[in-house]
Write a protein that holds these residues in place. Structure first.
Motif, PDB file in Angstrom:
ATOM      1  N   ASP A 141      12.513  14.494 -24.929  1.00  0.00           N
ATOM      2  CA  ASP A 141      11.240  14.600 -24.212  1.00  0.00           C
ATOM      3  C   ASP A 141      11.448  14.356 -22.721  1.00  0.00           C
ATOM      4  N   PRO A 142      11.009  15.295 -21.871  1.00  0.00           N
ATOM      5  CA  PRO A 142      11.133  15.061 -20.430  1.00  0.00           C
ATOM      6  C   PRO A 142      10.091  14.049 -19.942  1.00  0.00           C
ATOM      7  N   ILE A 143      10.446  13.306 -18.916  1.00  0.00           N
ATOM      8  CA  ILE A 143       9.506  12.390 -18.274  1.00  0.00           C
ATOM      9  C   ILE A 143       8.969  13.066 -17.021  1.00  0.00           C
ATOM     10  N   PRO A 144       7.678  13.445 -16.980  1.00  0.00           N
ATOM     11  CA  PRO A 144       7.112  13.978 -15.733  1.00  0.00           C
ATOM     12  C   PRO A 144       7.201  12.897 -14.655  1.00  0.00           C
ATOM     13  N   PHE A 145       7.754  13.254 -13.504  1.00  0.00           N
ATOM     14  CA  PHE A 145       8.110  12.221 -12.537  1.00  0.00           C
ATOM     15  C   PHE A 145       7.895  12.717 -11.110  1.00  0.00           C
TER      16      PHE A 145
END
Length: 451
Positions: A141-145
């Motif tokens: 899962d990508p972390i929106p950052f």
């Protein structure tokens, strides 16, 4: 425990240095809109919500000939990936996933350490759409950052907390290297139920500190005990007996076994205790496999030796059996002892300290490459599709356990028999008996590199 290392990697200009500065809390890394500003690996110490680690900012990953500046920068980045405990793989969420991201995602995946996917520049609708696209990289899962605005730091902290190697909860300041007797050497005693682990530890401590008896499975918790041997501080972990999961019905025993696995992961040296009257059972071999896969230094103790000591030639036979059954830890110390009588404890501890020193050994790059030239001259790598595999260069990227990286062309086609030849050669040439050895293969992807 040494401070864990976190490497920030990704294509040029995705915001790696901005993230580095955000974590370090200072503007140590140059930041510019132009790609390729960072060339060398830059390091900084981070204290982040109770977590402590060393962060490495790397050059942007680009395909290039190894002889060029860009190629050398890429090799520096690959070395940082190999040395890292956790990798932060950064993409530009506004640009989305580009074809150039895929090969580097594969490179990071092959490194074998935890990867946290960061979709940077995710502020706004366009950024969020790119963040969702990052799922296609297969890195979780990508972390929106937003490194620039500090958005997503909470999610990053949670991910790092789960991925970083953790210290023992009861390990405190007195474990520092400056304390009297130096830093404690962490030793876990593991084995099948009723192998005599608690009896052995009671003998080491000189007191009936742990409950023992003829019944298998008395120990349920992983117990941590402080001890001193010849002026050396030791933290001993007694663990519950490990059985095959299919045979575990009791919930408490399941918890105890998982606690034993945790003790193995926190240990530096693991003593696998065998019952000398029935040694090298299938479960014993499985436990050694676990210790090797966790990368811990290993010693094998043959407990209850007083019951079989009258059998001539038995020790020699069991050591030969060990070499045959456990080739992945060739040369591991096999020590006969009796926890009940107290025989062999001193020899066991000598083997433990020696195994720790081997596990922690560093070898210079020049010595490794002298060995490599001789090894490949004596037994050259095979040819694939008419083109000979070429190993150009080798270096040690980590210790604890010794981890070596080979660089060359078509290394992904090296047969397992040849990598075994190299591992055995490293073990023999640099006196690395019994310790796990890691070998990473780094193949040039450059189509113009003709080898």
């Amino acid at each position: 425990m040494d401070m864990p290392t976190v490497a920030i990697v990704g294509r040029p200009n995705v915001g790696k240095s901005t993230l580095f500065n955000r974590l370090v809390g200072k503007k140590l890394a140059l930041v510019d809109d132009r790609p390729g500003v960072t060339r060398d690996r830059r390091e900084g110490d981070v204290t982040f919500g109770g977590l402590q680690f060393r962060v490495i900012d790397t050059a942007g990953l680009e395909e290039a000939d190894a002889a060029t500046l860009t190629g050398r920068m890429r090799m520096q980045t690959e070395a940082a990936i190999l040395a890292a405990d956790v990798v932060l793989f950064v993409i530009d969420a506004r640009a989305g996933v580009l074809p150039a991201d895929q090969p580097f995602a594969e490179l990071v995946r092959r490194a074998g350490c935890p990867v946290i996917l960061i979709a940077n520049k995710a502020e706004g609708g366009a950024g969020l759409a790119g963040a969702y696209e990052a799922f296609t990289l297969g890195l979780g899962d990508p972390i929106p950052f937003s490194a620039e605005h500090g958005e997503g730091l909470g999610e990053l902290h949670e991910a790092l907390k789960g991925a970083l190697p953790q210290r023992d909860e009861d390990e405190d300041e007195e474990d520092d290297a400056d304390a009297p007797g130096g830093r404690s050497l962490k030793v876990a005693i593991v084995g099948r139920p009723n192998a005599g682990k608690s009896t052995l530890i009671n003998r080491m401590l000189g007191e009936d500190r742990l409950l023992v008896g003829p019944e298998a499975g008395i120990t349920r918790d992983s117990i941590s005990l402080d001890w001193e041997w010849r002026g050396r501080r030791i933290k001993l972990h007694d663990t519950a007996g490990m059985r095959r999961r299919a045979r575990i019905d009791d919930k408490l025993e399941k918890l105890a076994v998982s606690d034993g696995l945790r003790a193995v992961r926190f240990a530096e040296v693991v003593v696998v205790l065998l019952d000398a009257t029935i040694p090298f059972e299938k479960q014993d071999l499985t436990i050694v496999d676990l210790v090797e896969s966790e990368g811990r230094a290993l010693v094998i103790g043959l407990n209850k030796w007083d019951l079989v000591a009258d059998q001539p030639g038995l020790l020699k036979q069991l050591r030969e059996d060990c070499t045959r059954l456990l080739p992945q830890v060739r040369g591991v110390a096999v020590v006969p002892l009796s926890g009940l009588a107290g025989d062999g404890v001193d020899k066991l501890m000598q083997a433990v300290v020696q195994a720790s020193e081997v596990w922690d050994r560093r070898i210079s790059t020049s010595r490794i490459n002298d060995w490599l030239n001789e090894a490949t001259s004596r037994n050259p790598p095979p040819a694939v599709s008419g083109r000979r595999i070429k190993i150009r260069y080798a270096t040690q990227v980590k210790s604890r356990p010794p981890h070596f990286a080979l660089f060359g062309n078509q290394l992904n086609a090296l047969p397992k028999s040849y990598t075994r030849y190299l591992v055995n050669g490293l073990r023999e040439a640099f006196d690395l008996p019994g310790t796990p050895i890691r070998l990473s293969l780094r193949t040039s992807q450059n189509p113009f590199d003709k080898g």
